[in-house]
Design a protein around this motif. Structure first.
Motif, PDB file in Angstrom:
ATOM      1  N   ARG A  47     -11.412 -10.529  20.204  1.00  0.00           N
ATOM      2  CA  ARG A  47     -11.869  -9.422  19.345  1.00  0.00           C
ATOM      3  C   ARG A  47     -12.787  -8.477  20.111  1.00  0.00           C
ATOM      4  N   LYS A  48     -13.633  -9.037  20.968  1.00  0.00           N
ATOM      5  CA  LYS A  48     -14.526  -8.199  21.769  1.00  0.00           C
ATOM      6  C   LYS A  48     -13.725  -7.314  22.713  1.00  0.00           C
ATOM      7  N   ASP A  49     -12.667  -7.845  23.299  1.00  0.00           N
ATOM      8  CA  ASP A  49     -11.820  -7.038  24.182  1.00  0.00           C
ATOM      9  C   ASP A  49     -11.182  -5.890  23.416  1.00  0.00           C
ATOM     10  N   VAL A  50     -10.747  -6.154  22.196  1.00  0.00           N
ATOM     11  CA  VAL A  50     -10.147  -5.096  21.372  1.00  0.00           C
ATOM     12  C   VAL A  50     -11.188  -4.043  21.024  1.00  0.00           C
ATOM     13  N   ARG A  51     -12.400  -4.477  20.669  1.00  0.00           N
ATOM     14  CA  ARG A  51     -13.477  -3.509  20.378  1.00  0.00           C
ATOM     15  C   ARG A  51     -13.777  -2.642  21.593  1.00  0.00           C
ATOM     16  N   ASP A  52     -13.832  -3.264  22.774  1.00  0.00           N
ATOM     17  CA  ASP A  52     -14.086  -2.498  24.000  1.00  0.00           C
ATOM     18  C   ASP A  52     -12.974  -1.477  24.251  1.00  0.00           C
ATOM     19  N   VAL A  54     -10.956  -0.111  21.996  1.00  0.00           N
ATOM     20  CA  VAL A  54     -11.025   0.946  20.979  1.00  0.00           C
ATOM     21  C   VAL A  54     -12.172   1.904  21.286  1.00  0.00           C
ATOM     22  N   SER A  55     -13.312   1.385  21.706  1.00  0.00           N
ATOM     23  CA  SER A  55     -14.448   2.243  22.064  1.00  0.00           C
ATOM     24  C   SER A  55     -14.097   3.150  23.237  1.00  0.00           C
ATOM     25  N   ARG A  58     -11.719   5.870  21.979  1.00  0.00           N
ATOM     26  CA  ARG A  58     -12.433   6.899  21.202  1.00  0.00           C
ATOM     27  C   ARG A  58     -13.230   7.826  22.101  1.00  0.00           C
TER      28      ARG A  58
END
Length: 195
Positions: A47-52, A54-55, A58
């Motif tokens: 999940r952290k990799d996905v958040r990174d 996506v950030s 963006r």
């Protein structure tokens, strides 16, 4: 020393923001061909990799929006050039992954490259071909309102000028409510119709 060759299987990393980090979880999974043969180990993102990711996407989006249509086309065309230079390798991977023969995989890769070139060519031509979609500066929003049959169409805009001859927001809302087939208005970011 033996002559037997040791099969060391590489684990491919993630691609986030132009870098190749390992998965935060440290996990990976095997990718197999259509026949079940081993192809590669691939990092399993957390999940952290996905958040990174996506950030990073963006943050890059503003730069992409500010690029001209011509520059966007150049970037997309460069992608097609890179795929063209690795055509044989891509065809081999497609053949292994999908279980098709080499000729079919080469046709699929060629079609993909042609499609990328097609989209690259359209980036700076859509406005001229479709007309009325040239971007302009300003806080303008346009709405398409369903109208009775026989009428081609109505475009209602809100602009900052007080002497605008266009209908007001209230008129726009009442036209939508009284329409025989209610359709949500299409909100466009910018358009020369508002001028």
């Amino acid at each position: 020393m033996s002559d037997a060759r040791l099969d060391v299987r590489k684990t491919y990393k993630l691609l986030i923001n132009g870098a190749y980090p390992r998965s935060e979880s440290g996990r990976s999974y095997e990718v197999t061909s259509a026949k079940g043969a081993f192809l590669a180990n691939v990092a399993q993102g957390s999940r952290k990799d996905v958040r990174d990711a996506v950030s990073a996407a963006r943050a890059a989006q503003a730069k992409w929006w500010n690029a001209t249509a011509y520059n966007r086309g150049q970037v997309i065309y460069r992608l097609a050039e890179m795929a063209e230079s690795r055509r044989d390798e891509l065809a081999e991977h497609v053949a292994l992954a999908e279980g098709v023969n080499v000729r079919t995989s080469q046709k699929k890769v060629s079609a993909s490259i042609d499609r990328i070139v097609w989209y690259a060519g359209w980036t700076d031509k859509v406005a001229q071909v479709l007309g009325g979609t040239n971007p302009v500066a300003g806080p303008f929003f346009n709405f398409s309102i369903p109208v009775p049959s026989g009428v081609v169409g109505v475009v209602v805009s809100k602009s900052r000028s007080k002497d605008s001859l266009r209908p007001s927001w209230r008129h726009c809302a009442s036209a939508i409510r009284s329409s025989p087939s209610p359709v949500k208005p299409v909100r466009r970011r910018r358009c020369c119709w508002a001028r």
